[in-house]
Design an enzyme around this catalytic site. Structure first.
Site, PDB file in Angstrom:
ATOM      1  N   ASP A 130      -0.968 -15.991   3.916  1.00  0.00           N
ATOM      2  CA  ASP A 130      -2.384 -16.377   4.009  1.00  0.00           C
ATOM      3  C   ASP A 130      -3.142 -15.814   2.805  1.00  0.00           C
ATOM      4  O   ASP A 130      -2.708 -14.841   2.174  1.00  0.00           O
ATOM      5  CB  ASP A 130      -3.011 -15.905   5.329  1.00  0.00           C
ATOM      6  CG  ASP A 130      -2.998 -14.393   5.505  1.00  0.00           C
ATOM      7  OD1 ASP A 130      -1.991 -13.764   5.141  1.00  0.00           O
ATOM      8  OD2 ASP A 130      -4.003 -13.851   5.993  1.00  0.00           O
ATOM      9  N   GLU A 159      -2.820 -11.493   7.352  1.00  0.00           N
ATOM     10  CA  GLU A 159      -2.985 -10.169   6.776  1.00  0.00           C
ATOM     11  C   GLU A 159      -4.415 -10.006   6.301  1.00  0.00           C
ATOM     12  O   GLU A 159      -5.013  -8.952   6.462  1.00  0.00           O
ATOM     13  CB  GLU A 159      -2.023  -9.965   5.593  1.00  0.00           C
ATOM     14  CG  GLU A 159      -1.838  -8.499   5.211  1.00  0.00           C
ATOM     15  CD  GLU A 159      -2.897  -7.981   4.256  1.00  0.00           C
ATOM     16  OE1 GLU A 159      -3.071  -6.759   4.177  1.00  0.00           O
ATOM     17  OE2 GLU A 159      -3.562  -8.786   3.580  1.00  0.00           O
TER      18      GLU A 159
HETATM   19 ZN   LIG Z   1      -2.398  -9.081   0.225  1.00  0.00          ZN
END
Ligand SMILES: [Zn+2]
Length: 385
Positions: free
Chosen positions: A74, A140
């Site tokens: 992501d 994340e």
């Molecule tokens: Zn990162």
């Protein structure tokens, strides 16, 4: 399937995987790794109040040791796309640099790991001596609820054992090879509330101004160092981030005053011991005359460190061989998923150079992609050598 890190980076950058969207990035990795013989698992984790997130675990080999490459596909949003020199999801290469959101944080890092692993496998009959795994999340940059923590738990429940992990976050400050991150300070947020007695400013004897008490406690908490630092860490640090009374009236002594603070702390403390230390210091400064309360926000950022040893030396040697630089073993910077992985196996962070991460015109030199791939390849060769 190409083992060219530049081609893989471009394929990944072209996936619009802004958290929590998968954007095709994990599907691309699944296809690439399956073609190389990996067993690939795709999991969607859910929780009330959080977005569903797709994750991937891939492993080749069944024997120990299991070397894990971790990361996230992501990316943060591109911001104003018109402000970019090249569109943020087009992965254009100009003057030796590849442009795009995620180029350094951290699709480029994943691409280098994939290319290095495929290269290693093709030179070793398609199989590692032990096992190689990829632990990749799509959450994340977000709140990290349905990402790495659940992925690790899922793997543990299947009896997956991890021996060492390399997290390919952009760890370097200025140049490829300058920094390996081996740990991180913990982070704790607190609120300090001082209770007084509201009243008219002209009759202070009838009131109890909480601002006096708050100022005294703030200054007491800032007066003493929390520690002198430790072998791997700088001294812990308490910083007040806000002082709030919210009083709009000029002739009113407020009844309550508040302040917020954050502590970045090292391995001389645990969350509990640190809270106790602050509470003791505040109580001492209050001396029974200032009425105060301390409230703590839940923290999922404990301090951790992977002690320098044979694994960090192996990684550092591979970096030095390729770049000629002796990397610093650092514990500085903001949090990463390493804080979760550390509970399962020793983890180090080494990836690209972080300078353009999260910025407009995020980009990576092609030379860095090639050099990082060579570094990862040397790490794998030596790890199983
Ligand atoms: Zn990162």
């Amino acid at each position: 399937m190409s083992a060219d890190p530049v081609a893989i980076t471009r394929d990944l950058v072209r996936c619009r995987s802004v958290t929590p969207a998968e954007g095709g990035a994990l599907t691309f990795l699944e296809k690439t790794l399956k073609a190389a013989g990996f067993a690939v698992h795709r999991m969607i984790f859910s929780e009330a109040g959080a977005d569903d997130v797709e994750n991937l675990y891939a492993r080749i080999g069944t024997a120990a040791p299991n070397l894990v490459f971790a990361g996230h596909t992501d990316v943060v949003p591109p911001g104003n796309e018109k402000a970019w020199r090249h569109p943020p999801f087009s992965a254009e290469v100009t003057e030796g640099e590849l442009y795009g959101r995620g180029a350094v944080d951290m699709k480029g890092g994943i691409a280098c790991a994939v290319a290095a692993v495929l290269d290693h496998l093709s030179h070793h009959g398609g199989k590692p001596k032990g096992s190689i795994s990829f632990l990749i999340t799509g959450d994340e940059e977000g709140i990290a609820i349905n990402g790495t923590p659940k992925l690790l738990k899922w793997a543990a429940e299947r009896n997956e054992k991890f021996d060492h992990c390399i997290l390919g976050e952009p760890s370097n400050q200025e140049e490829l090879g300058d920094t390996i991150k081996i740990g991180r300070r913990g982070s704790l947020n607190g609120h300090l509330i001082v209770m007084g007695k509201q009243g008219h400013v002209a009759y202070p004897q009838r009131a109890d101004n909480p601002i006096r008490g708050l100022v005294a406690l703030i200054s007491a908490l800032q007066a003493l160092p929390l520690d002198q630092g430790s072998a791997q860490f700088a001294p812990s640090h308490l910083e007040f981030t806000s002082v709030d009374v919210g009083n709009k009236t000029v002739n009113l002594i407020p009844g309550e005053a508040r302040a917020r603070f954050n502590i970045r702390f090292n391995d001389k403390h645990t969350l509990d011991s640190l809270k106790m230390l602050i509470e003791q210091r505040a109580a001492k400064a209050a001396a029974g005359t200032i009425k105060f309360a301390l409230r703590w926000e839940p923290s999922n950022a404990p301090v951790f460190v992977t002690e320098p040893g044979p694994f960090t030396a192996l990684v550092a040697d591979a970096i030095a061989t390729v770049t000629g630089r002796k990397p610093e073993l650092s514990t500085s910077g903001g949090t990463s998923d390493a804080r979760f992985i550390t509970a399962y196996c020793p983890v180090v962070e080494f990836g690209l150079v972080g300078q353009t991460m999260h910025a407009t015109d995020e980009r990576v030199p092609i030379a860095d992609l090639r050099a990082l791939t060579t570094i990862y390849r040397k790490i794998i060769d030596r790890y199983f050598g």
